[in-house]
Motif scaffolding. Structure first.
Motif, PDB file in Angstrom:
ATOM      1  N   LYS A 235      37.102  26.376  33.598  1.00 60.32           N
ATOM      2  CA  LYS A 235      36.015  25.525  34.068  1.00 60.32           C
ATOM      3  C   LYS A 235      34.860  26.402  34.548  1.00 60.32           C
ATOM      4  O   LYS A 235      35.070  27.472  35.117  1.00 60.32           O
ATOM      5  CB  LYS A 235      36.491  24.632  35.212  1.00 60.32           C
ATOM      6  CG  LYS A 235      37.581  23.638  34.811  1.00 60.32           C
ATOM      7  CD  LYS A 235      37.988  22.793  36.001  1.00 60.32           C
ATOM      8  CE  LYS A 235      39.065  21.785  35.629  1.00 60.32           C
ATOM      9  NZ  LYS A 235      39.478  20.964  36.801  1.00 60.32           N
ATOM     10  N   ASP A 236      33.641  25.918  34.339  1.00 58.31           N
ATOM     11  CA  ASP A 236      32.462  26.671  34.732  1.00 58.31           C
ATOM     12  C   ASP A 236      32.425  26.916  36.237  1.00 58.31           C
ATOM     13  O   ASP A 236      32.023  27.992  36.689  1.00 58.31           O
ATOM     14  CB  ASP A 236      31.193  25.935  34.300  1.00 58.31           C
ATOM     15  CG  ASP A 236      30.997  25.956  32.792  1.00 58.31           C
ATOM     16  OD1 ASP A 236      31.630  26.814  32.138  1.00 58.31           O
ATOM     17  OD2 ASP A 236      30.227  25.125  32.280  1.00 58.31           O
ATOM     18  N   GLU A 237      32.831  25.872  37.024  1.00 60.90           N
ATOM     19  CA  GLU A 237      32.792  26.049  38.481  1.00 60.90           C
ATOM     20  C   GLU A 237      33.780  27.107  38.951  1.00 60.90           C
ATOM     21  O   GLU A 237      33.516  27.833  39.915  1.00 60.90           O
ATOM     22  CB  GLU A 237      33.038  24.724  39.205  1.00 60.90           C
ATOM     23  CG  GLU A 237      34.350  24.031  38.855  1.00 60.90           C
ATOM     24  CD  GLU A 237      34.196  23.020  37.747  1.00 60.90           C
ATOM     25  OE1 GLU A 237      34.937  22.021  37.755  1.00 60.90           O
ATOM     26  OE2 GLU A 237      33.329  23.229  36.873  1.00 60.90           O
ATOM     27  N   ASP A 238      34.935  27.198  38.259  1.00 63.48           N
ATOM     28  CA  ASP A 238      35.914  28.229  38.611  1.00 63.48           C
ATOM     29  C   ASP A 238      35.392  29.615  38.236  1.00 63.48           C
ATOM     30  O   ASP A 238      35.541  30.578  38.994  1.00 63.48           O
ATOM     31  CB  ASP A 238      37.239  27.970  37.909  1.00 63.48           C
ATOM     32  CG  ASP A 238      37.967  26.757  38.449  1.00 63.48           C
ATOM     33  OD1 ASP A 238      37.688  26.379  39.612  1.00 63.48           O
ATOM     34  OD2 ASP A 238      38.804  26.174  37.735  1.00 63.48           O
ATOM     35  N   TYR A 242      34.832  32.674  40.928  1.00 61.94           N
ATOM     36  CA  TYR A 242      35.508  33.971  40.824  1.00 61.94           C
ATOM     37  C   TYR A 242      34.539  35.093  40.438  1.00 61.94           C
ATOM     38  O   TYR A 242      34.783  36.252  40.760  1.00 61.94           O
ATOM     39  CB  TYR A 242      36.675  33.882  39.843  1.00 61.94           C
ATOM     40  CG  TYR A 242      37.822  33.083  40.417  1.00 61.94           C
ATOM     41  CD1 TYR A 242      38.511  33.542  41.534  1.00 61.94           C
ATOM     42  CD2 TYR A 242      38.194  31.860  39.869  1.00 61.94           C
ATOM     43  CE1 TYR A 242      39.548  32.815  42.087  1.00 61.94           C
ATOM     44  CE2 TYR A 242      39.232  31.121  40.414  1.00 61.94           C
ATOM     45  CZ  TYR A 242      39.908  31.609  41.525  1.00 61.94           C
ATOM     46  OH  TYR A 242      40.933  30.889  42.086  1.00 61.94           O
ATOM     47  N   ASP A 243      33.454  34.745  39.775  1.00 59.10           N
ATOM     48  CA  ASP A 243      32.391  35.734  39.543  1.00 59.10           C
ATOM     49  C   ASP A 243      31.796  36.154  40.873  1.00 59.10           C
ATOM     50  O   ASP A 243      31.594  37.347  41.140  1.00 59.10           O
ATOM     51  CB  ASP A 243      31.320  35.132  38.629  1.00 59.10           C
ATOM     52  CG  ASP A 243      30.200  36.115  38.323  1.00 59.10           C
ATOM     53  OD1 ASP A 243      30.395  37.332  38.520  1.00 59.10           O
ATOM     54  OD2 ASP A 243      29.124  35.667  37.874  1.00 59.10           O
ATOM     55  N   TRP A 244      31.516  35.165  41.714  1.00 61.15           N
ATOM     56  CA  TRP A 244      30.986  35.465  43.044  1.00 61.15           C
ATOM     57  C   TRP A 244      31.992  36.264  43.858  1.00 61.15           C
ATOM     58  O   TRP A 244      31.637  37.216  44.569  1.00 61.15           O
ATOM     59  CB  TRP A 244      30.648  34.151  43.754  1.00 61.15           C
ATOM     60  CG  TRP A 244      30.317  34.317  45.205  1.00 61.15           C
ATOM     61  CD1 TRP A 244      29.137  34.733  45.732  1.00 61.15           C
ATOM     62  CD2 TRP A 244      31.211  34.106  46.303  1.00 61.15           C
ATOM     63  NE1 TRP A 244      29.219  34.789  47.108  1.00 61.15           N
ATOM     64  CE2 TRP A 244      30.484  34.412  47.486  1.00 61.15           C
ATOM     65  CE3 TRP A 244      32.522  33.688  46.415  1.00 61.15           C
ATOM     66  CZ2 TRP A 244      31.050  34.307  48.748  1.00 61.15           C
ATOM     67  CZ3 TRP A 244      33.085  33.577  47.680  1.00 61.15           C
ATOM     68  CH2 TRP A 244      32.360  33.885  48.827  1.00 61.15           C
ATOM     69  N   MET A 245      33.289  35.914  43.767  1.00 66.64           N
ATOM     70  CA  MET A 245      34.328  36.634  44.495  1.00 66.64           C
ATOM     71  C   MET A 245      34.380  38.108  44.049  1.00 66.64           C
ATOM     72  O   MET A 245      34.483  39.015  44.878  1.00 66.64           O
ATOM     73  CB  MET A 245      35.702  35.988  44.267  1.00 66.64           C
ATOM     74  CG  MET A 245      36.845  36.703  44.995  1.00 66.64           C
ATOM     75  SD  MET A 245      38.494  36.113  44.496  1.00 66.64           S
ATOM     76  CE  MET A 245      38.483  34.469  45.179  1.00 66.64           C
ATOM     77  N   GLY A 246      34.293  38.332  42.740  1.00 67.16           N
ATOM     78  CA  GLY A 246      34.290  39.706  42.245  1.00 67.16           C
ATOM     79  C   GLY A 246      33.103  40.485  42.743  1.00 67.16           C
ATOM     80  O   GLY A 246      33.217  41.671  43.089  1.00 67.16           O
ATOM     81  N   THR A 311      25.300  45.515  34.825  1.00 64.91           N
ATOM     82  CA  THR A 311      25.672  44.359  34.001  1.00 64.91           C
ATOM     83  C   THR A 311      25.409  43.060  34.751  1.00 64.91           C
ATOM     84  O   THR A 311      24.990  42.053  34.159  1.00 64.91           O
ATOM     85  CB  THR A 311      27.157  44.450  33.603  1.00 64.91           C
ATOM     86  OG1 THR A 311      27.413  45.709  33.020  1.00 64.91           O
ATOM     87  CG2 THR A 311      27.517  43.371  32.596  1.00 64.91           C
ATOM     88  N   GLY A 312      25.665  43.070  36.063  1.00 68.22           N
ATOM     89  CA  GLY A 312      25.446  41.878  36.867  1.00 68.22           C
ATOM     90  C   GLY A 312      24.004  41.431  36.919  1.00 68.22           C
ATOM     91  O   GLY A 312      23.708  40.259  37.184  1.00 68.22           O
ATOM     92  N   HIS A 472      22.806  33.100  38.231  1.00 68.72           N
ATOM     93  CA  HIS A 472      23.656  32.203  37.451  1.00 68.72           C
ATOM     94  C   HIS A 472      25.105  32.708  37.505  1.00 68.72           C
ATOM     95  O   HIS A 472      25.550  33.427  36.602  1.00 68.72           O
ATOM     96  CB  HIS A 472      23.151  32.129  36.003  1.00 68.72           C
ATOM     97  CG  HIS A 472      21.725  31.708  35.894  1.00 68.72           C
ATOM     98  ND1 HIS A 472      21.318  30.390  36.055  1.00 68.72           N
ATOM     99  CD2 HIS A 472      20.591  32.424  35.673  1.00 68.72           C
ATOM    100  CE1 HIS A 472      20.012  30.305  35.907  1.00 68.72           C
ATOM    101  NE2 HIS A 472      19.540  31.538  35.680  1.00 68.72           N
ATOM    102  N   TRP A 473      25.788  32.331  38.590  1.00 72.32           N
ATOM    103  CA  TRP A 473      27.168  32.779  38.753  1.00 72.32           C
ATOM    104  C   TRP A 473      28.034  32.268  37.602  1.00 72.32           C
ATOM    105  O   TRP A 473      27.952  31.123  37.212  1.00 72.32           O
ATOM    106  CB  TRP A 473      27.733  32.285  40.084  1.00 72.32           C
ATOM    107  CG  TRP A 473      27.068  32.879  41.285  1.00 72.32           C
ATOM    108  CD1 TRP A 473      26.273  32.237  42.174  1.00 72.32           C
ATOM    109  CD2 TRP A 473      27.122  34.247  41.703  1.00 72.32           C
ATOM    110  NE1 TRP A 473      25.820  33.095  43.139  1.00 72.32           N
ATOM    111  CE2 TRP A 473      26.327  34.348  42.877  1.00 72.32           C
ATOM    112  CE3 TRP A 473      27.733  35.392  41.216  1.00 72.32           C
ATOM    113  CZ2 TRP A 473      26.152  35.541  43.563  1.00 72.32           C
ATOM    114  CZ3 TRP A 473      27.567  36.594  41.905  1.00 72.32           C
ATOM    115  CH2 TRP A 473      26.798  36.662  43.060  1.00 72.32           C
ATOM    116  N   GLY A 474      28.856  33.145  37.091  1.00 72.46           N
ATOM    117  CA  GLY A 474      29.724  32.821  35.965  1.00 72.46           C
ATOM    118  C   GLY A 474      29.129  33.192  34.628  1.00 72.46           C
ATOM    119  O   GLY A 474      29.825  33.179  33.606  1.00 72.46           O
TER     120      GLY A 474
END
Length: 836
Positions: A235-238, A242-246, A311-312, A472-474
């Protein structure tokens, strides 16, 4: 837990009855040291996990408390749950490690337990406090979150970290005592102050180093966990979460990692100040190539962290304007990594060292010294800091009236700091060693001040900045997640490498210069061999921590979902393959560099007649000692100036002219046994006495080394046995009784006393009978005088034989009656190796 049960079963089945009176044990054909090594390393990684993750969680929870953002609280809670599961594994591994040490090294354990007896009671109390606080922190989360009690919950998180830190400090005291022992009587080696034993030279530096490293480790593991969850998310929200968590995990890891090298400098400096020979061996001896591996791995950490940030930027609107700087920063990082990975001392054969005039390459050696390496790492830190700051302002545009001046000042700050760091690095080549060492803290201070000043300007500069777009997280490329995996994996491997470095630093000593390792495992394995053990430890940790992550995810699985998807299996397989390729690369590199198995030095003892050898033999044997056990080649060159000490090619010619009234022979002898007396201008007083631990050359070995120096260039060897201090004491035994002792004892009754009521056999062997805890006495009368033997009975700690602990009872001789003492002396004086 399964690993612990398997290891316990194996030890119970295969543990053999030890030789040498309970000193060492083996497990079948497996080396006991390898077993202890791997278990200790895995335990250390888990300890770093359960200590580093709470640090990470507390920081994140505090940010959430201040910003009122719920996602920070969710993130902190998710990782504390994982820490709770990992706590049990850490406790099991700790118990297993204790069992192994007591089983395989019982006498060493008794020695350490005797030194640190009070702390053995404090440790379990601290462990209980940490466990109790962890449960309160986790189970009280919801209750303390409501009703304005969040501050109490934050306090529990702080208390949890304080208990964990205290435990680390306690164990560090034991580990650092083995490296830099303190609180000992210098003559007898007996501990006279437990507090001084704890507060040794490297205790505080290692405390700070491991505290920072644990925080970095917590952030790195959080980033790796988030990377996996990101890759399996559907899912995009997940994926966004987790992108933000990383990102948060990487931010914490990199931010704290930037100060880790400074703590490493402090630790290295204290090792060097405590024992200069140890410091030289650490950085320029047989361990010199270890630091090349370390340099490559830290270079990978810097490059991975920067790659993730670069990359981020692809998910940040407006950050593309900074992409033009990336190639320049990459170039700087690569150049610095190459400088840092240049070896200082080469692992060279005797013939190669002879051709080069020492163990330093005539061309590349200039990049191997610490002036170049310190400069390189400080420039890497500044470059990584710049990457982070450009990332931070990716979608922001400053609107304050002084923005042009502010940006200019920031660039000037970085430029001045870089220029000062480089200037000190170059200047270090033109000053003496003592001054050069002092430049490192100045470089560190310049970098820290630059970071602080730059940040202090940046916050008000972009406080009310105009947004240029969104984050744009994710929407980050999947290849970025492999950088997070690489960070965590490399840091794990690096932890294992540093564990080997701390152990190898002691060489063939359990406690450096105090308690010698006399087991069959006293040698140090090659870096290639060590890489296999480190890699096995990392693989075991990765497998176990992956299981903990999977177990922790079960609590969030919805009903009817198994928690294992094809996508998850595929991603796990790819990550596993990636990990094995990375670990395989580390092992390949470690095995491709020069390999040296560092064996304990073989001493030329009192029973070997070297005084009558011909000049060619003396020179040849002395050369091996010069570049081998004596470690002289680490500092001195022969035909070229060494990095820390004068060229010795013509030392025999100038020795008699250096000091008026001092003969050449006396000058040479004193230069080795009291090196601070005759200092050459421009060189510091850094040379240790070579006739004392840890080098500990015997009189015979001193003669051979001095003969080699006098024979350089075809000179004549004029040194004699009479010039060598101590040469007559061990080589000329006497059967005469010491003053005041009448040798009227009965040798047979003395033997009965030795193997009976006197219990001498409990620590000493004679012709294979008895226990080898202390020195073998089979030929004591041949190699020592009666006076020496008598003194050793009445005052056993006055002269302690190297490699043996000072454990003989001080009152033993006084407890013997006059007849028993004479009988025992009579028996000992028959032990001359003749078999009588």
């Amino acid at each position: 837990m399964v690993l612990a049960l398997v290891m316990l079963s194996a030890c119970a089945v295969f543990a053999q009855v030890p030789e040498a009176g309970g000193e060492y044990r083996q497990v079948g054909k497996f080396s006991s040291r390898n077993i202890v090594w791997i278990v200790a390393q895995v335990k250390l990684m888990f300890a770093a996990f359960i200590l580093g993750v709470p640090m990470f969680a507390l920081i994140i929870e505090l940010i959430g408390f201040l910003t009122k953002e719920e996602r920070y609280d969710r993130l902190a809670r998710e990782f504390i749950k994982l820490s709770l599961i990992g706590f049990s594994a850490t406790a099991a591994l700790g118990g297993l490690l204790l069992f192994l040490i007591i089983t395989f090294y019982p006498r060493f354990w008794n020695y350490m337990a005797g030194v640190f007896k009070p702390t053995m009671w404090i440790y379990p109390i601290l462990f209980f406090c940490e466990s109790f606080t962890l449960y309160l922190y986790w189970y009280g989360w919801d209750w303390l979150k409501s009703g304005g009690r969040k501050v109490v919950h934050l306090f529990l998180g702080l208390l949890l970290n304080l208990w964990g830190t205290a435990l680390v400090f306690m164990t560090n005291a034991w580990a650092t005592f083995m490296m830099t022992p303190n609180g000992l009587d210098p003559e007898t080696g007996v501990v006279i102050s437990v507090w001084e034993a704890i507060n040794n030279a490297t205790w505080h530096p290692l405390n700070i180093h491991r505290l920072i490293a644990n925080a970095v480790f917590g952030g790195a593991i959080a980033g790796a966990y988030a990377a996996y969850k990101f890759l399996v998310a559907e899912k995009d929200e997940d994926r966004a979460y987790y992108d933000w968590m990383g990102y948060v995990g990487n931010m914490v890891a990199v931010s704290v990692f930037l100060v880790l090298p400074f703590a490493g400098y402090w630790l290295g400096k204290e090792i060097y100040d405590h024992n200069q020979q140890m410091g030289i061996t650490l950085m320029g001896g047989f361990l010199s190539w270890l630091w090349i591996i370390q340099a490559i791995m830290i270079g990978i950490l810097f490059l991975s962290a920067n790659f993730y940030l670069w990359t981020g930027m692809e998910r940040i609107d407006g950050a593309e304007r900074y992409s033009k700087y990336i190639k320049y920063m990459l170039f700087v990082l690569l150049v610095c990594v190459l400088v840092w990975s240049t070896p200082h001392s080469l692992v060279a054969s005797l013939e190669e060292a002879r051709r080069m005039g020492g163990t330093h390459h005539p061309l590349l050696g200039v990049l191997g010294v610490m002036s170049a390496k310190n400069t390189a790492v400080n420039i890497m830190i500044l470059t990584t800091f710049l990457s982070f700051m450009l990332y931070r302002r990716g979608n922001k545009e400053a609107t304050v009236s002084w923005q042009t001046a502010g940006l200019t000042i920031q660039w000037v700050i970085l430029g001045l700091a870089s220029a000062w760091v480089i200037y000190l690095g170059v200047r270090g080549y033109f000053v003496d060693a003592a001054t050069r060492i002092g430049f490192a803290p100045q470089q560190v201070l310049a970098v820290l001040l630059a970071i602080i000043a730059y940040t202090a300007i940046d916050f008000p500069l972009f406080k009310n900045a105009k947004p240029m777009g969104s984050i744009h997280w994710g929407k980050i490329p999947e290849r970025s997640q492999y950088a997070l995996f690489l960070l965590a994996l490399t840091f794990c491997w690096l932890m294992g490498l540093m564990g080997y470095a701390r152990s190898a630093l002691r060489q063939h000593w359990h406690v450096y210069g105090v308690y010698r390792d006399t087991s069959a495992d006293a040698f140090l394995p090659t870096l290639g061999q060590a890489s296999l053990r480190i890699s096995l430890s990392v693989i075991i940790f990765v497998v176990m921590i992956s299981f903990i992550f999977w177990l922790g995810g079960l609590g969030s699985i919805k009903e009817g979902f198994s928690g294992i998807s094809r996508r998850g299996i595929a991603v796990f397989a790819k990550m596993g393959a990636f990990c094995m390729v990375v670990i395989g690369g580390f092992v390949y590199f470690a095995n491709s560099i020069p390999q040296v198995e560092h064996q304990p030095p073989v001493e030329i003892g009192a029973d070997q007649d070297v005084w009558s050898l011909d000049q060619a033999t003396v020179s040849a044997m002395g050369e091996k000692l010069f570049f081998g056990k004596g470690t002289c080649g680490l500092c001195h060159g022969v035909g070229t100036a060494g990095p820390r000490a004068p060229d010795l090619k013509d030392v025999a010619k100038i020795a008699g002219e250096r000091v008026e009234g001092v003969s050449a022979n006396k000058y040479l002898v004193d230069a080795l046994v009291d090196p601070g007396v005759f200092l050459v201008e421009g060189y510091g007083n850094i040379m240790p006495r070579v006739d004392k631990p840890p080098i500990n050359l015997t009189p015979q070995e001193l003669y051979l080394v001095l003969g080699y120096l006098q024979g350089l260039g075809g000179g004549e060897i004029t040194i004699t046995k009479d010039d060598i201090p101590g040469s007559d004491q061990a080589a000329e035994p006497s059967d005469e009784a010491p003053s005041g002792v009448v040798m009227l004892g009965n040798a047979e009754q003395g033997r009965d006393l030795f193997f009976g009521a006197g219990t001498c056999y409990a620590c000493h062997q004679v012709d294979g009978e008895g226990q080898a805890v202390g020195p073998d006495l089979s030929e004591i009368a041949r190699i020592n005088t009666a006076a020496y033997i008598y003194e050793s009975i009445l005052d056993p700690n006055k002269v302690v034989v190297g490699g043996y602990p000072p454990i003989m009872p001080v009152g033993f001789g006084e407890a013997l009656g006059g007849k028993d003492l004479n009988d025992l002396m009579a028996y000992l004086m028959t032990l001359d190796g003749s078999g009588r």
